[in-house]
Write a protein that holds these residues in place. Structure first.
Motif, PDB file in Angstrom:
ATOM      1  N   SER A  51       0.861  -1.185   0.000  1.00  0.00           N
ATOM      2  CA  SER A  51       0.000   0.000   0.000  1.00  0.00           C
ATOM      3  C   SER A  51       0.901   1.239   0.000  1.00  0.00           C
ATOM      4  O   SER A  51       2.109   1.134   0.263  1.00  0.00           O
ATOM      5  N   ALA A  52       0.278   2.404  -0.248  1.00  0.00           N
ATOM      6  CA  ALA A  52       1.058   3.652  -0.218  1.00  0.00           C
ATOM      7  C   ALA A  52       1.622   3.863   1.187  1.00  0.00           C
ATOM      8  O   ALA A  52       2.791   4.224   1.349  1.00  0.00           O
ATOM      9  N   ALA A  53       0.791   3.624   2.206  1.00  0.00           N
ATOM     10  CA  ALA A  53       1.240   3.841   3.588  1.00  0.00           C
ATOM     11  C   ALA A  53       2.439   2.953   3.907  1.00  0.00           C
ATOM     12  O   ALA A  53       3.412   3.403   4.537  1.00  0.00           O
ATOM     13  N   GLU A  54       2.396   1.713   3.436  1.00  0.00           N
ATOM     14  CA  GLU A  54       3.510   0.788   3.717  1.00  0.00           C
ATOM     15  C   GLU A  54       4.814   1.281   3.056  1.00  0.00           C
ATOM     16  O   GLU A  54       5.900   1.110   3.602  1.00  0.00           O
ATOM     17  N   ALA A  55       4.686   1.916   1.890  1.00  0.00           N
ATOM     18  CA  ALA A  55       5.888   2.441   1.212  1.00  0.00           C
ATOM     19  C   ALA A  55       6.517   3.579   2.015  1.00  0.00           C
ATOM     20  O   ALA A  55       7.717   3.840   1.920  1.00  0.00           O
ATOM     21  N   ALA A  56       5.678   4.282   2.814  1.00  0.00           N
ATOM     22  CA  ALA A  56       6.159   5.477   3.527  1.00  0.00           C
ATOM     23  C   ALA A  56       6.614   5.206   4.948  1.00  0.00           C
ATOM     24  O   ALA A  56       7.253   6.053   5.564  1.00  0.00           O
ATOM     25  N   VAL A  57       6.298   4.013   5.453  1.00  0.00           N
ATOM     26  CA  VAL A  57       6.396   3.798   6.895  1.00  0.00           C
ATOM     27  C   VAL A  57       7.815   3.941   7.453  1.00  0.00           C
ATOM     28  O   VAL A  57       7.992   4.384   8.580  1.00  0.00           O
ATOM     29  N   GLU A  58       8.830   3.638   6.628  1.00  0.00           N
ATOM     30  CA  GLU A  58      10.211   3.795   7.111  1.00  0.00           C
ATOM     31  C   GLU A  58      10.962   4.884   6.350  1.00  0.00           C
ATOM     32  O   GLU A  58      12.184   4.996   6.441  1.00  0.00           O
ATOM     33  N   ALA A  59      10.216   5.664   5.559  1.00  0.00           N
ATOM     34  CA  ALA A  59      10.889   6.561   4.604  1.00  0.00           C
ATOM     35  C   ALA A  59      11.414   7.844   5.234  1.00  0.00           C
ATOM     36  O   ALA A  59      10.714   8.511   5.989  1.00  0.00           O
ATOM     37  N   GLU A  60      12.656   8.186   4.879  1.00  0.00           N
ATOM     38  CA  GLU A  60      13.184   9.523   5.222  1.00  0.00           C
ATOM     39  C   GLU A  60      12.671  10.541   4.194  1.00  0.00           C
ATOM     40  O   GLU A  60      12.535  11.713   4.493  1.00  0.00           O
ATOM     41  N   VAL A  61      12.463  10.058   2.972  1.00  0.00           N
ATOM     42  CA  VAL A  61      11.971  10.912   1.887  1.00  0.00           C
ATOM     43  C   VAL A  61      10.770  10.212   1.250  1.00  0.00           C
ATOM     44  O   VAL A  61      10.838   9.018   0.937  1.00  0.00           O
ATOM     45  N   VAL A  62       9.658  10.943   1.084  1.00  0.00           N
ATOM     46  CA  VAL A  62       8.455  10.371   0.455  1.00  0.00           C
ATOM     47  C   VAL A  62       8.189  11.141  -0.831  1.00  0.00           C
ATOM     48  O   VAL A  62       7.940  12.354  -0.793  1.00  0.00           O
ATOM     49  N   ILE A  63       8.270  10.443  -1.959  1.00  0.00           N
ATOM     50  CA  ILE A  63       8.076  11.108  -3.264  1.00  0.00           C
ATOM     51  C   ILE A  63       6.762  10.634  -3.878  1.00  0.00           C
ATOM     52  O   ILE A  63       6.458   9.428  -3.855  1.00  0.00           O
TER      53      ILE A  63
END
Ligand code: NAD
Length: 295
Positions: A51-63
């Motif tokens: 999911s989109a949220a899962e892609a962001a969960v550990e991200a320092e940068v969210v594109i």
């Protein structure tokens, strides 16, 4: 320095952009609603999230690289909740200046940093990591985002505070839409006056009519071998996207009281042209509507 990056929207532009980040050594986790886009990204070094949220969960940068403002606004609710505090949000989609400011405010409110960073250069630029980025954000945000964007582009310009990147993008594409119509009308007139495409090109390309719409994306086949006119306007920058960008520019002109008469006329012409199947053609195909009764 490499980063953990969440990348949402792996389409024609986002797919190769995410691939270039992975190639540069960043840890990229991506998500797209389309299974095809997810599979393509996975083949190019992108870890695929559920999911989109899962892609962001550990991200320092969210594109994000999404079709339009409503997609960005929908995703930002989810992504700003999911990302670790202080993440840097980078929206590369082309959206309204007002939407870009609202998205940045939303990210700032929950303790993140945020820039708008729309691009110019199209799919070839995304693939070749030669895009131009137009960035809106604070000096500190720009300093952080610049090296990340450098892995996907050749030029990164700080245009001002939040929304300024989108403002530059809309102004640039208004120039492009109007100039493509001007170049197309000139070729249509030249044809009816018995002038060959090559003769008009040879003169205008080195005279005061010179512009990108003529010398790179020439709307008639022949003079510029790589322009979409040589393959019946397939691929390239879709007319429907030009219609979207000109509509955003016209809305911005209305909101700020600027006449932008020719920009508005170009917006109307592209909105009419881009309906139906023609919308998927390169935007230079608008010449096919400008030849009048004689052709
Ligand atoms: P695209 O339609 O190929 O890609 C957008 C992707 O977003 C699609 O794969 C879609 O499935 C995905 N998506 C939509 N909603 C989603 C969601 N909620 N969660 C996850 N994924 C979602 O479009 P594109 O050509 O890559 O363009 C992206 C943006 O870049 C647009 O704003 C466009 O105006 C801009 N742009 C495009 C070009 C170009 O030449 N294509 C050039 C400059 C700027």
């Amino acid at each position: 320095m490499t980063h953990t990056i969440g990348f949402v929207g792996l389409g024609n532009m986002g797919g190769p952009m995410a691939a270039n980040l992975a190639k540069a050594g960043h840890r990229v986790t991506g998500y797209d609603l389309s299974p095809d886009a997810r599979q393509r990204a996975a083949r190019h070094g992108v870890a695929v999230a559920g999911s989109a949220a899962e892609a962001a969960v550990e991200a320092e940068v969210v594109i994000t690289m999404l079709p339009a403002g409503r997609h960005v606004m929908e995703c930002y609710w989810e992504l700003t909740e999911a990302a670790p505090s202080g993440a840097l949000f980078v929206d590369c989609s082309t959206i309204a200046v007002g939407d870009a400011r609202v998205a940045a405010d939303l990210a700032h409110t929950v303790g993140h940093r945020a820039v708008d960073a729309p691009v110019s250069g199209g799919v070839p630029g995304a693939e070749a990591a030669s895009l131009t980025f137009m960035v809106g954000g604070s000096d500190a945000e720009f300093a952080e985002v610049e090296p990340v964007l450098a892995a996907m582009g050749r030029k990164v310009v700080h245009c001002g505070p939040a929304g300024a990147g989108q403002a530059a993008k809309l102004c640039n594409n208004m120039i492009l839409g109007v100039s493509m119509i001007a170049v197309s009308e000139a070729f249509a007139l030249g044809e009816s006056l018995g002038l060959s495409h090559q003769a008009l090109f040879d003169v205008a390309a080195t005279a005061s009519g010179q512009c990108w719409a003529l010398t790179t994306n020439c709307p008639v086949p022949g003079p510029v071998p790589a322009s979409p006119a040589n393959w019946e306007y397939a691929a390239g920058f879709a007319a429907v996207l030009m219609a979207k960008d000109l509509g955003l520019a016209a809305d911005a002109a209305t909101a700020s009281g600027v006449p932008a008469e020719f920009g508005r006329r170009a917006a109307e012409s592209y909105a009419a042209f881009a309906q139906g199947e023609a919308g998927e053609l390169d935007f230079s195909a608008i010449i096919t509507t400008l030849r009048g009764d004689g052709k």
